[in-house]
Write a protein that holds these residues in place. Structure first.
Motif, mmCIF file in Angstrom:
data_model
loop_
_atom_site.group_PDB
_atom_site.id
_atom_site.type_symbol
_atom_site.label_atom_id
_atom_site.label_comp_id
_atom_site.label_asym_id
_atom_site.label_seq_id
_atom_site.Cartn_x
_atom_site.Cartn_y
_atom_site.Cartn_z
ATOM 1 N N ASP A 79 0.835 -1.213 0.000
ATOM 2 C CA ASP A 79 0.000 0.000 0.000
ATOM 3 C C ASP A 79 0.863 1.253 0.000
ATOM 4 O O ASP A 79 0.555 2.240 -0.664
ATOM 5 N N TYR A 80 1.955 1.183 0.783
ATOM 6 C CA TYR A 80 2.815 2.371 0.857
ATOM 7 C C TYR A 80 3.483 2.637 -0.484
ATOM 8 O O TYR A 80 3.631 3.781 -0.898
ATOM 9 N N LEU A 81 3.886 1.552 -1.168
ATOM 10 C CA LEU A 81 4.501 1.730 -2.490
ATOM 11 C C LEU A 81 3.502 2.386 -3.456
ATOM 12 O O LEU A 81 3.867 3.253 -4.255
ATOM 13 N N ARG A 82 2.205 1.985 -3.351
ATOM 14 C CA ARG A 82 1.172 2.615 -4.193
ATOM 15 C C ARG A 82 1.021 4.091 -3.855
ATOM 16 O O ARG A 82 0.822 4.927 -4.732
ATOM 17 N N LYS A 83 1.148 4.382 -2.559
ATOM 18 C CA LYS A 83 1.046 5.771 -2.115
ATOM 19 C C LYS A 83 2.190 6.592 -2.726
ATOM 20 O O LYS A 83 1.985 7.711 -3.208
ATOM 21 N N LEU A 84 3.386 6.007 -2.708
ATOM 22 C CA LEU A 84 4.550 6.696 -3.286
ATOM 23 C C LEU A 84 4.311 6.975 -4.769
ATOM 24 O O LEU A 84 4.617 8.050 -5.277
ATOM 25 N N LYS A 85 3.761 5.964 -5.430
ATOM 26 C CA LYS A 85 3.471 6.112 -6.856
ATOM 27 C C LYS A 85 2.472 7.257 -7.067
ATOM 28 O O LYS A 85 2.653 8.103 -7.944
ATOM 29 N N ALA A 86 1.445 7.294 -6.216
ATOM 30 C CA ALA A 86 0.434 8.340 -6.319
ATOM 31 C C ALA A 86 1.042 9.720 -6.125
ATOM 32 O O ALA A 86 0.555 10.712 -6.664
ATOM 33 N N GLU A 87 2.142 9.761 -5.331
ATOM 34 C CA GLU A 87 2.827 11.046 -5.121
ATOM 35 C C GLU A 87 3.728 11.394 -6.298
ATOM 36 O O GLU A 87 4.434 12.405 -6.279
ATOM 37 N N GLY A 88 3.731 10.536 -7.322
ATOM 38 C CA GLY A 88 4.498 10.834 -8.532
ATOM 39 C C GLY A 88 5.910 10.296 -8.507
ATOM 40 O O GLY A 88 6.746 10.679 -9.324
ATOM 41 N N LYS A 89 6.187 9.412 -7.569
ATOM 42 C CA LYS A 89 7.546 8.877 -7.487
ATOM 43 C C LYS A 89 7.680 7.639 -8.363
ATOM 44 O O LYS A 89 6.687 6.998 -8.705
ATOM 45 N N LEU A 90 8.921 7.342 -8.669
ATOM 46 C CA LEU A 90 9.191 6.137 -9.443
ATOM 47 C C LEU A 90 9.582 5.017 -8.485
ATOM 48 O O LEU A 90 10.487 5.184 -7.667
ATOM 49 N N VAL A 91 8.860 3.912 -8.574
ATOM 50 C CA VAL A 91 9.177 2.776 -7.711
ATOM 51 C C VAL A 91 9.607 1.618 -8.601
ATOM 52 O O VAL A 91 8.930 1.292 -9.576
ATOM 53 N N ILE A 92 10.760 1.042 -8.290
ATOM 54 C CA ILE A 92 11.173 -0.142 -9.032
ATOM 55 C C ILE A 92 11.422 -1.264 -8.028
ATOM 56 O O ILE A 92 12.134 -1.077 -7.047
ATOM 57 N N VAL A 93 10.728 -2.384 -8.230
ATOM 58 C CA VAL A 93 10.859 -3.496 -7.283
ATOM 59 C C VAL A 93 11.266 -4.755 -8.037
ATOM 60 O O VAL A 93 11.031 -4.880 -9.232
ATOM 61 N N SER A 94 11.898 -5.665 -7.320
ATOM 62 C CA SER A 94 12.150 -6.975 -7.908
ATOM 63 C C SER A 94 11.363 -7.980 -7.099
ATOM 64 O O SER A 94 11.154 -7.786 -5.906
ATOM 65 N N THR A 95 10.892 -9.010 -7.764
ATOM 66 C CA THR A 95 10.142 -10.026 -7.038
ATOM 67 C C THR A 95 10.121 -11.327 -7.826
ATOM 68 O O THR A 95 10.344 -11.334 -9.034
ATOM 69 N N HIS A 96 9.906 -12.420 -7.099
ATOM 70 C CA HIS A 96 9.642 -13.668 -7.820
ATOM 71 C C HIS A 96 8.238 -14.161 -7.474
ATOM 72 O O HIS A 96 7.851 -15.260 -7.820
ATOM 73 N N ILE A 97 7.492 -13.292 -6.754
ATOM 74 C CA ILE A 97 6.129 -13.664 -6.379
ATOM 75 C C ILE A 97 5.168 -13.086 -7.422
ATOM 76 O O ILE A 97 5.026 -11.870 -7.550
ATOM 77 N N MET A 98 4.544 -13.993 -8.187
ATOM 78 C CA MET A 98 3.714 -13.572 -9.329
ATOM 79 C C MET A 98 2.523 -12.726 -8.888
ATOM 80 O O MET A 98 2.224 -11.700 -9.480
ATOM 81 N N SER A 99 1.854 -13.180 -7.810
ATOM 82 C CA SER A 99 0.635 -12.481 -7.395
ATOM 83 C C SER A 99 0.959 -11.041 -6.987
ATOM 84 O O SER A 99 0.207 -10.109 -7.287
ATOM 85 N N GLU A 100 2.134 -10.891 -6.344
ATOM 86 C CA GLU A 100 2.554 -9.562 -5.908
ATOM 87 C C GLU A 100 2.767 -8.667 -7.127
ATOM 88 O O GLU A 100 2.269 -7.540 -7.187
ATOM 89 N N ALA A 101 3.486 -9.200 -8.102
ATOM 90 C CA ALA A 101 3.776 -8.433 -9.313
ATOM 91 C C ALA A 101 2.472 -8.059 -10.022
ATOM 92 O O ALA A 101 2.293 -6.931 -10.469
ATOM 93 N N GLU A 102 1.567 -9.037 -10.084
ATOM 94 C CA GLU A 102 0.306 -8.833 -10.794
ATOM 95 C C GLU A 102 -0.499 -7.693 -10.176
ATOM 96 O O GLU A 102 -1.049 -6.846 -10.869
ATOM 97 N N LYS A 103 -0.546 -7.688 -8.836
ATOM 98 C CA LYS A 103 -1.357 -6.676 -8.153
ATOM 99 C C LYS A 103 -0.684 -5.319 -8.114
ATOM 100 O O LYS A 103 -1.331 -4.289 -8.143
ATOM 101 N N LEU A 104 0.638 -5.328 -7.996
ATOM 102 C CA LEU A 104 1.353 -4.095 -7.656
ATOM 103 C C LEU A 104 1.853 -3.324 -8.876
ATOM 104 O O LEU A 104 1.746 -2.103 -8.931
#
Lengths: 401, 257
Positions: free
Chosen positions: B187-212
């Motif tokens: 949720d916080y990462l989405r908030k950062l995005k809403a503030e216009g920031k660039l977020v780059i994450v790495s993951t191997h969890i598909m559901s996380e990637a799909e939602k986020l």
């Protein structure tokens, strides 16, 4: 510059906030030192007392009556045993069961009394075992004091007045016989030991914390957090070097103070040196001492950090630092046992020169020129090492393997 | 904005590593000619199996390691030439970066705040905001070594965001977190995005990637195998969910060899 200060503060806080660390870095070594010193001095004096109170077991063959009288009149008590076989006595001496065997020639008294010029001089034989403390102490006392007294007594019987035989005496009434510069003499005793201890303690104090500061941070994964902050690599290095300098400097200062304060304890153990154990330092000496100590703390800190940078864990780092520590130990020993005046080039060899100059400062024999070349060469080497550390910090296979 | 142009990272292996990998080649290519662009206001996800080169890519962006070939621009600064400028712009979090266990979260927050030259007043505001959001206040003054894994992760996230960075790089941010904490981080990462920031994450969890993630770059063997929004990837592979899409692409890449 801001980064240096912040990192410095954090490293200091790390030590100061941790009671265990405070104790182990500053107090424990000092306590250990005092403990070991008082223990050794106690053991030594106990041993001396034990030897003093021991009643020597002595065999005497052909004992002259006059000697018996002399022994009885003397203060010391001896356990005079009745004679046995020669072999048996020697065996007891070897085993430490007997301490001494005095073999007088037969009829010593009449031999001495009837002596004429040209006759063979009678000989008293004393057998002892130098590897037994009791035996050698008994030998010292009997041959040095008791037999000497006996000889004087017999001599007096023969010539009447001993003074006729005395041509001159040496220093029998000369209280001013010692002519020396007290300051220099004090310094000599101090100068022999202190530089050695100071350099070693300075290094030892920095070693544990220094390896933890770099290799420990790498091991814990906390170094990377510094590496992604907007601080120059050189600021991280300098912040840590300065913090280590201060910590090791303070710890060595504590050790020195403790050592000087516990000098009476030490001098008890090292009989004969107590007269030279007065600490009198002039302002000039103090300034020089402080200068050299700061330069040394800097150099040692950079050395330890340099080794730690290439290690992956504190354990590995301590292994790497060990040879440097041994080097410092050897250099300390060298300076302790060199009496020859060092050549002027010697004052440009870092590490070694500081040991010599420390010795020189304490015995008031050092020139400002020698001091300056020592200070500068140590600082210069430290600066070069700092540069190498910064370069190493920039290499990813060193910092982020 | 993050622009990666033809990034290649080759590691030199030592003898022990060569033995472990059963190889006689002393070089290992972790990232192979990778290019991508991530823009402000989006969450870009690097998706791939373990050892695909996700973390290496992120570490190159964060200036911890240097690219063997290629260039990376972070907010216009090149990572090798202006690494200090880059580090000012980013907040970087990975599982192998840890906070000093001897200190409290509160101390570390202030420490890194000062390293980032955050003004005193601003620092207080940031602390109030982040500590409240992540529920850190109750354990802020405890030594970090006394904290649970989840608390440590929250503390690390808060500290990495102390300077309110424009670009946030998180390597597997929900690793080791329980579902509640993981949700609050996302949720916080989405908030950062809403503030216009660039977020780059790495993951191997598909559901996380799909939602986020707004856009996903699939990384396989150090190469970018596919890129696009979830819908684009599903359409490309004619699949219904991201996991199936990933396996289609994975088969395609591996089948070529």
């Amino acid at each position: 510059m801001r980064g240096i200060g912040e990192i410095f503060k954090k490293e200091i806080a790390r030590v100061v906030k941790d009671r265990k660390m405070l104790f182990s870095v500053f107090l424990l070594p000092a306590l250990l030192m005092v403990g070991i010193m008082s223990l050794t001095s106690n053991l030594v004096s106990n041993m001396e007392e034990d030897i003093d109170s021991h009643v020597a077991v002595i065999y005497v063959s052909n004992m002259p009556e006059s000697f018996q009288t002399l022994l009885d009149a003397g203060e010391s008590a001896y356990d005079i045993r009745s004679m046995k076989e020669e072999e048996q006595i020697k065996e007891e001496l070897k085993k430490g069961e007997a301490d001494l065997w005095i073999e007088f020639p037969e009829n010593l008294e009449s031999q001495v009394e009837n002596y004429r010029e040209g006759d063979r001089i009678p000989q008293v034989k004393v057998y002892y075992n130098p590897s037994e403390d009791y035996s050698s102490a008994a030998y010292q006392e009997i041959s040095g004091q008791v037999l000497e007294g006996y000889r004087q007594m017999l001599l007096q019987n023969r010539v009447g007045n001993l003074e006729q035989l005395t041509v001159f005496t040496v220093n029998s009434d000369n209280p001013e016989m010692v002519v020396q510069d007290d300051k220099k003499a004090n310094g000599k005793a101090l100068g022999m030991m202190l530089p050695y201890f100071i350099t070693i303690l300075l290094f030892a104090g920095a070693m544990g914390i220094g390896t933890d500061m770099i290799a420990g941070e790498k091991e814990r994964g906390t170094m990377a957090s510094l590496l992604v902050s907007p601080v120059k690599r050189s600021s991280i290095v300098l912040g840590k070097v300065f913090a280590l300098m201060v910590i090791s400097g303070i710890s060595s200062l504590i050790y020195v103070v403790v050592m000087v304060a516990s000098m009476p304890l030490m001098s008890k153990a090292m009989a004969g040196t107590e007269s030279g154990m007065k600490m009198e330092i002039t302002l000039e000496q103090g300034v020089m001492l402080a200068g050299i100590l700061i330069a040394l703390a800097f150099l040692y800190s950079t050395l330890i950090i340099l080794f730690s940078v290439f290690a992956k864990s504190t354990k590995e780092a301590s292994t790497y630092v060990m040879p440097a520590y041994l080097l410092v130990l050897v250099i300390g020993l060298m300076s302790m046992f060199t009496s020859k005046a060092p050549s002027s080039e010697t004052y440009f060899i870092p590490l070694y020169n500081s040991a010599i100059v420390l010795k020189g400062i304490l015995s008031d024999e050092v020139t400002w020129m020698q001091f300056a070349s020592t200070l500068l060469s140590n600082l210069a080497l430290g600066a070069v090492l700092t540069g190498v550390i910064v370069k190493a910090f920039e290499r990813e296979n060193v910092m982020a393997p | 904005m993050i622009e990666i142009k033809h990034l290649t990272k080759v590691y030199k292996l030592n003898k022990k590593q060569m033995q472990e990998l059963h190889t006689k080649n002393n070089k290992k290519t972790a990232v192979d000619d990778l290019s991508l662009t991530a823009r402000p206001g989006e969450i870009y996800g690097l998706l791939g199996p373990n050892g695909a080169g996700k973390t290496t890519t992120l570490r190159c962006i964060a200036t911890i390691i240097k690219p063997t070939k290629g260039e990376i621009y972070v907010a216009g600064h090149e990572v090798q030439k202006e690494s200090e400028q880059v580090r000012r712009k980013i907040g970087f979090l990975t599982s192998d970066i840890k906070l000093d266990p001897q200190f409290s979260t509160d101390y570390m927050f202030d420490f890194f705040g000062r390293l980032h030259e955050v003004p005193e007043q601003k620092l207080k505001e940031r602390k109030e905001e982040l500590f409240t959001y992540f529920g850190i206040k109750e354990f802020a003054h405890k030594q970090i070594k006394e904290l649970s894994t989840g608390m440590k992760q929250k503390a690390a996230i808060a500290v990495s965001l102390v300077h309110n960075p424009d670009i946030v790089i998180f390597d597997e941010p929900t690793n080791g977190l329980d579902i509640i904490t993981a949700r609050s981080v996302m949720d916080y990462l989405r908030k950062l995005k809403a503030e216009g920031k660039l977020v780059i994450v790495s993951t191997h969890i598909m559901s996380e990637a799909e939602k986020l993630c707004d856009r996903i770059g699939m990384i396989i063997d150090g190469k970018k195998a596919a890129e696009g929004t979830v819908e684009e990837l599903l359409a490309l592979t004619h699949t219904d969910d991201l996991e199936d899409a990933f396996f289609e692409i994975y088969k395609e890449v591996k089948g070529e060899e």
